[in-house]
Design an enzyme around this catalytic site. Structure first.
Site, PDB file in Angstrom:
ATOM      1  N   GLU A  76      45.389  48.155  55.745  1.00 31.92           N
ATOM      2  CA  GLU A  76      45.046  49.044  54.625  1.00 31.92           C
ATOM      3  C   GLU A  76      45.025  50.508  55.068  1.00 31.92           C
ATOM      4  O   GLU A  76      45.430  51.398  54.319  1.00 31.92           O
ATOM      5  CB  GLU A  76      43.684  48.634  54.047  1.00 31.92           C
ATOM      6  CG  GLU A  76      43.134  49.554  52.976  1.00 31.92           C
ATOM      7  CD  GLU A  76      43.943  49.547  51.685  1.00 31.92           C
ATOM      8  OE1 GLU A  76      44.688  48.576  51.462  1.00 31.92           O
ATOM      9  OE2 GLU A  76      43.846  50.513  50.919  1.00 31.92           O
ATOM     10  N   TRP A 109      31.591  49.157  51.550  1.00 32.66           N
ATOM     11  CA  TRP A 109      32.913  48.817  51.003  1.00 32.66           C
ATOM     12  C   TRP A 109      33.522  47.619  51.708  1.00 32.66           C
ATOM     13  O   TRP A 109      34.457  47.029  51.211  1.00 32.66           O
ATOM     14  CB  TRP A 109      33.846  50.039  51.025  1.00 32.66           C
ATOM     15  CG  TRP A 109      34.599  50.246  52.305  1.00 32.66           C
ATOM     16  CD1 TRP A 109      34.159  50.907  53.405  1.00 32.66           C
ATOM     17  CD2 TRP A 109      35.928  49.794  52.598  1.00 32.66           C
ATOM     18  NE1 TRP A 109      35.121  50.889  54.380  1.00 32.66           N
ATOM     19  CE2 TRP A 109      36.216  50.225  53.910  1.00 32.66           C
ATOM     20  CE3 TRP A 109      36.904  49.091  51.897  1.00 32.66           C
ATOM     21  CZ2 TRP A 109      37.427  49.960  54.535  1.00 32.66           C
ATOM     22  CZ3 TRP A 109      38.119  48.819  52.527  1.00 32.66           C
ATOM     23  CH2 TRP A 109      38.375  49.251  53.823  1.00 32.66           C
ATOM     24  N   ASP A 113      65.202  53.566  36.580  1.00 34.04           N
ATOM     25  CA  ASP A 113      63.796  53.141  36.438  1.00 34.04           C
ATOM     26  C   ASP A 113      63.472  52.214  37.593  1.00 34.04           C
ATOM     27  O   ASP A 113      64.300  51.978  38.471  1.00 34.04           O
ATOM     28  CB  ASP A 113      63.562  52.432  35.092  1.00 34.04           C
ATOM     29  CG  ASP A 113      62.108  52.579  34.624  1.00 34.04           C
ATOM     30  OD1 ASP A 113      61.191  52.292  35.410  1.00 34.04           O
ATOM     31  OD2 ASP A 113      61.899  52.995  33.477  1.00 34.04           O
TER      32      ASP A 113
END
Lengths: 77, 539
Positions: free
Chosen positions: B248, B132, B97
């Site tokens: 980004e 944005w 996991d």
């Protein structure tokens, strides 16, 4: 760190190119509803910014209480 | 009985800490937001398809383009890549996991609630309306009263919490949860890019958080950080925002490059050419990604030395990007290429990203940027990197790993149809926007007068949108129908080499009955070919 993980708890039985376990030895993370409750608390804080400061306070209380509960919860099934 | 089963089934998803379920939830939620974003884009293209059109009014148009951009970046691009990473990284490194399963679930819920909070603004007729990147001073209360920007700035903080927790989890997972023998230079390249991306998020998001916190203070408490009339600084926002905003871009592109680096070798039947260069070029891109932000600000009148510096770094970042491109091409060279849907999308990524990269170099040339800044040329450029690149990379990944997550193959015929519709639709939509930008059409204008030469490119662009919409209908149909009717996949339908293909499809809750011991970069090749393992070649 870069030499690969040598986990002693895992390395019980090395055979055939794999580290095998008995099924009973595999402990998976337990389900928990605290993550969604903490996230919901933060969302209440966000809504409070648009509505009224008292809602912000309520959200902060939800977040604090649920983080404490999260911390006290057993993490493995 | 059925209701109880439904309740228990739903409850198990709400309380799950399983990385695979959380990954699927990220991916499905991101696709739901994609439907909204594509609808908004269609409205924008419809409105601008001819002069003096009245599909949308100016205020509606502002809301639609703001929500389209915000959705594609924060509610589709990032979460779908994080979702793919969530599902695949533990499987690819031989872990059971993620390192922090409950934190993982928390990250997903913050993403969902942040997205719902943002979209609830439509219910109040107050959707964000300033683009944005929310430039100040337009976004301070004096110029944008009402709740529109309040929704935006708060939602951004919520989504930032989601991204930060997800990234902490990814860094610790990739560095501490690897199977024995999985050294850093044997990591699958998708994991490499997820790791670098996580570091990018950890260093970039705080800049956006700080910028948004100051904007919140200005809007809620009346401070004047961004109000030039009161001694504040409007450019402070631009610096803080783009110090996040350009990394980004790589946050959105690098994991898609990771998908391509997995797909191209498997479908060329050759190990990746230049593994070390492809892996470490991601690190170089990540590092340089923090040194180029002011190329978004050439038009504000920066000092010439700064202009030269940011132009130079913007040229330099093309080098590690090109390293990847050339290594993918070298991998394909002489390979036995299988043109299934994942490979088609990967090749589409490469071609279109190169075009986006080249136009990116053109806008790094300061005098040229002055001519085209805030025009449709820039819109066309970044859609070639983020749509032609990221979206095609994501679709390559979905087609590639769908059999692992569901146990069934997607229809390759429909996948190929989807690819060609999207490839044609994307290029017909966005190639003319370069032209209309060069002809002077500014972005974010809701209409224009006839006779400026802008009619034909805009009409052609709208025609392309119809192909894009058709391709997404085919895609969602394929996703759904293949769940029931798809061919049974088996563990390893593509004859691949990384560890996720060693376990069952779909994988059991604990991923592996036995944690694999890794001795090379292609552990599954070693198992399938014990007479000729990679480990003997020193990889």
């Amino acid at each position: 760190m870069f030499e690969g993980r040598e986990d002693q708890t895992m390395a019980n039985n090395v055979a055939g190119g794999a580290v095998s376990h008995d099924a009973a030895e595999i402990h998976m993370p337990a389900p928990s509803y605290w993550p969604i409750v903490v996230a919901a608390g933060i969302t209440v804080v966000a809504v409070g910014f648009l509505i009224h400061p008292i809602v912000v306070v309520a959200g902060v209380l939800i977040v604090i209480a649920s983080i404490i509960a999260w911390g006290m919860e057993e993490s493995h099934a | 009985m059925a209701r109880r089963a439904l309740r228990e089934g739903l409850w198990s998803w709400i309380t799950t800490t399983d990385h695979k379920r959380i990954g699927l939830m990220y991916i499905l939620t991101a696709f739901a937001f994609l439907v909204f974003a594509v609808s908004e884009a269609t409205l924008m293209r419809l409105q601008t398809s001819r002069p003096l059109n009245t599909v949308l009014g100016p205020e509606q148009y502002n809301q639609v383009f703001t929500m389209h951009g915000t959705t594609m970046v924060f509610l589709f691009g990032m979460p779908i890549l994080i979702g793919l990473g969530n599902y695949m990284v533990p499987l690819m490194i031989g872990a059971r996991d993620m390192a922090f399963p409950r934190l993982n679930a928390f990250g997903y819920w913050m993403f969902l609630f942040g997205g719902l909070f943002l979209y609830s603004s439509f219910l109040f007729g107050a959707a964000p309306n300033a683009g944005w990147f929310a430039y100040v001073p337009l976004t301070i209360t004096q110029y944008t009263p009402g709740r529109n920007l309040d929704f935006w700035v708060i939602a951004i903080q919520m989504l930032g919490i989601s991204s930060i927790t997800g990234s902490i989890n990814m860094v610790v997972t990739a560095l501490r949860m690897r199977a024995p023998g999985m050294t850093i230079n044997r990591l699958p390249l998708f994991v490499w890019t997820q790791l670098v991306t996580a570091f990018l998020i950890l260093f970039a998001i705080p800049s956006l958080t700080a910028a948004s916190a100051l904007l919140m203070l200005d809007r809620f408490l009346g401070t004047v950080f961004y109000d030039p009339a009161a001694g504040g600084d409007a450019l402070l926002w631009q610096h803080l925002f783009w110090a996040f905003g350009h990394p980004e871009v790589y946050i959105l592109v690098l994991p898609a490059m990771g998908v391509v680096s997995e797909v191209v070798p498997v479908f060329s039947r050759k190990p990746l050419f230049g593994y070390i260069f492809v892996a470490w070029s991601s690190v170089a891109i990540g590092f340089l990604g923090f040194l180029v932000w002011a190329h978004h600000m050439f038009a504000v009148g920066l000092h010439p030395v700064l202009q030269a510096f940011f132009a130079a770094t913007s040229f330099i970042i093309a080098v590690p990007t090109s390293v990847k491109i050339f290594n993918w091409l070298a991998t394909m060279w002489g390979g036995r290429i299988r043109l299934h849907a994942p490979m088609l999308f990967a090749i589409g990524f490469i071609g279109q990203f190169v075009i986006g990269g080249l136009t990116g170099i053109s806008v790094a040339i300061v005098p040229f940027d002055w001519q085209v800044t805030d025009s449709y040329y820039v819109v066309a450029h970044f859609h070639y990197t983020l749509f032609g690149g990221t979206v095609f990379g994501v679709l390559a990944g979905i087609h590639y790993w769908y059999p692992k997550a569901t146990g069934r193959m997607m229809s390759d015929r429909l996948g190929q149809l989807q690819f060609w519709l999207l490839f044609i639709g994307f290029n017909v939509t966005f190639m003319p926007l370069h032209l209309v930008g060069l002809l002077g059409m500014p972005r974010r204008t809701y209409t224009y007068l006839p006779g400026l030469g802008w009619e034909l490119p805009n009409a052609v662009s709208m025609f392309g949108v119809l192909f894009i919409l058709s391709s997404f209908i085919v895609f969602f149909y394929n996703l759904l129908v293949s769940l029931r009717r798809g061919r049974i996949a088996g563990n390893d339908p593509w004859d691949a080499w990384t560890l996720e293909w060693q376990t069952a499809s779909p994988p059991p809750a604990h991923n592996f009955d036995a944690i694999p011991l890794v001795t090379s970069r292609r552990p599954l090749w070693d198992i399938k070919h014990p007479e000729n393992p990679d480990s003997l070649r020193g990889h």
